[in-house]
Design an enzyme around this catalytic site. Sequence first.
Site, PDB file in Angstrom:
ATOM      1  N   GLY A 210       1.209  12.124  -9.840  1.00 21.59           N
ATOM      2  CA  GLY A 210       1.248  11.776 -11.265  1.00 21.59           C
ATOM      3  C   GLY A 210       0.342  10.577 -11.478  1.00 21.59           C
ATOM      4  O   GLY A 210      -0.576  10.343 -10.692  1.00 21.59           O
TER       5      GLY A 210
ATOM      6  N   LYS B 113      17.457   1.232 -19.266  1.00 19.60           N
ATOM      7  CA  LYS B 113      16.681   2.470 -19.165  1.00 19.60           C
ATOM      8  C   LYS B 113      17.006   3.364 -20.344  1.00 19.60           C
ATOM      9  O   LYS B 113      18.116   3.330 -20.873  1.00 19.60           O
ATOM     10  CB  LYS B 113      17.030   3.231 -17.865  1.00 19.60           C
ATOM     11  CG  LYS B 113      15.917   4.129 -17.376  1.00 19.60           C
ATOM     12  CD  LYS B 113      14.908   3.354 -16.536  1.00 19.60           C
ATOM     13  CE  LYS B 113      13.798   4.221 -16.002  1.00 19.60           C
ATOM     14  NZ  LYS B 113      12.944   3.455 -15.058  1.00 19.60           N
TER      15      LYS B 113
HETATM   16  N1  PHE Z   1       8.586   2.836 -15.357  1.00 20.04           N
HETATM   17  C1  PHE Z   1       8.674   1.412 -15.253  1.00 20.04           C
HETATM   18  C2  PHE Z   1       9.614   1.071 -14.101  1.00 20.04           C
HETATM   19  O1  PHE Z   1      10.405   1.897 -13.665  1.00 20.04           O
HETATM   20  C3  PHE Z   1       9.192   0.872 -16.548  1.00 20.04           C
HETATM   21  C4  PHE Z   1       8.380  -0.174 -17.266  1.00 20.04           C
HETATM   22  C5  PHE Z   1       7.041  -0.365 -17.059  1.00 20.04           C
HETATM   23  C6  PHE Z   1       9.025  -0.986 -18.171  1.00 20.04           C
HETATM   24  C7  PHE Z   1       6.350  -1.351 -17.718  1.00 20.04           C
HETATM   25  C8  PHE Z   1       8.364  -1.993 -18.827  1.00 20.04           C
HETATM   26  C9  PHE Z   1       7.029  -2.169 -18.605  1.00 20.04           C
HETATM   27  O2  PHE Z   1       9.585  -0.017 -13.575  1.00 20.04           O
END
Ligand code: PHE
Length: 344
Positions: free
Chosen positions: A173, A71
């Site tokens: 959102g 992350k």
């Molecule tokens: N916000 C997404 C999640 O928490 C992160 C993500 C989405 C990463 C698409 C890669 C591709 O799962």
Amino acid sequence: MEHERIIIERGKRSGLPIIVAVHSTALGQAIGGCRLAAYADWRDGLTDALRLSAAMTDKCALAGLPNGGGKTVVALAPGRTLDGRDRRDALHDVADVIASLGGTYATGPDMGTGPDDMATIAERTPYAFCRPVTSGGSGDSSEATAVGVLACLQTLCAESDLSNRTFAILGLGRVGAHLLGLLHEAGAQQVVVSDVDETRRAVADKYGATWTTPQACLTADVDVLIPAATGGLLTPDSVPTLRCAAIAGPANNQLDQPATAGLLHDRGILWAPDIVVSAGGIVHATAVELHHETSAEATARVRAIGGTLAEILRTARATGTTPAEAARARARNVVARGRGELAR
Ligand code: PHE
């Protein structure tokens, strides 16, 4: 120390705290979104990155992806938003940290970022999912995330016809708004919604949903509560006030701490683990961008999340544990098996 690698630096261009946490690459490249959010202290952003990246490892494992968890958090001062040149600078700072990881971690959109931001990151490193379709990416992942949540709602309600069920969506959102549209299409008549941003009320009106305050939405007397905003909303203080029968939503890290799953269980509220429910975005993005599937094929994979949730709920019932424990145990198993295979 549970995480493989944590990078914290003051962005060369932006001067902002740039935090990238790689929790695990045991199953493959770590993936996880880039969060641009305000924190009272940047250290709170670090805490968030540590917890969110660990959850991504479980999320990938449960979704059957050959990926690990990571992350990114860009910690903004309270009340600060980032536009124009400042935003570009921060995203390029993020890109340089990701580039330094040599492909062991790839980012994607998350709270506060979207496909255009991924295109900006991609100016300096290829490791960004969900660039706009027009720039060669798989585009906005929020619709796929909503499809995955809908599949889980159908599992929870034990039917695909949701017209007689009642829902409360906490947060309109990108994912929450798509989900409201999908529930509307599925014939749901009674949906209560809220958002801290009053301008989102237009989305509620469009689908004939009932707009209310976040507090009233959280405690609404409905079949399913759908957390679709920030995490940490399920706490020893909030659980006694809930009036829903079940909870399933795309928000990451909904529990303030693991033990809160037990409080929900004791109250007879069925909590569908967020690490299962929220996987639609990563399933779709990786299927299209890494495995070159069509968007339709990828969406079929996303729907399968409903089946995974059904299995986890069955295991929890059979073993007398909470769905949270069943999901975590299954994720740990998958990662351990992955490690074994890597060693061979
Ligand atoms: N916000 C997404 C999640 O928490 C992160 C993500 C989405 C990463 C698409 C890669 C591709 O799962």
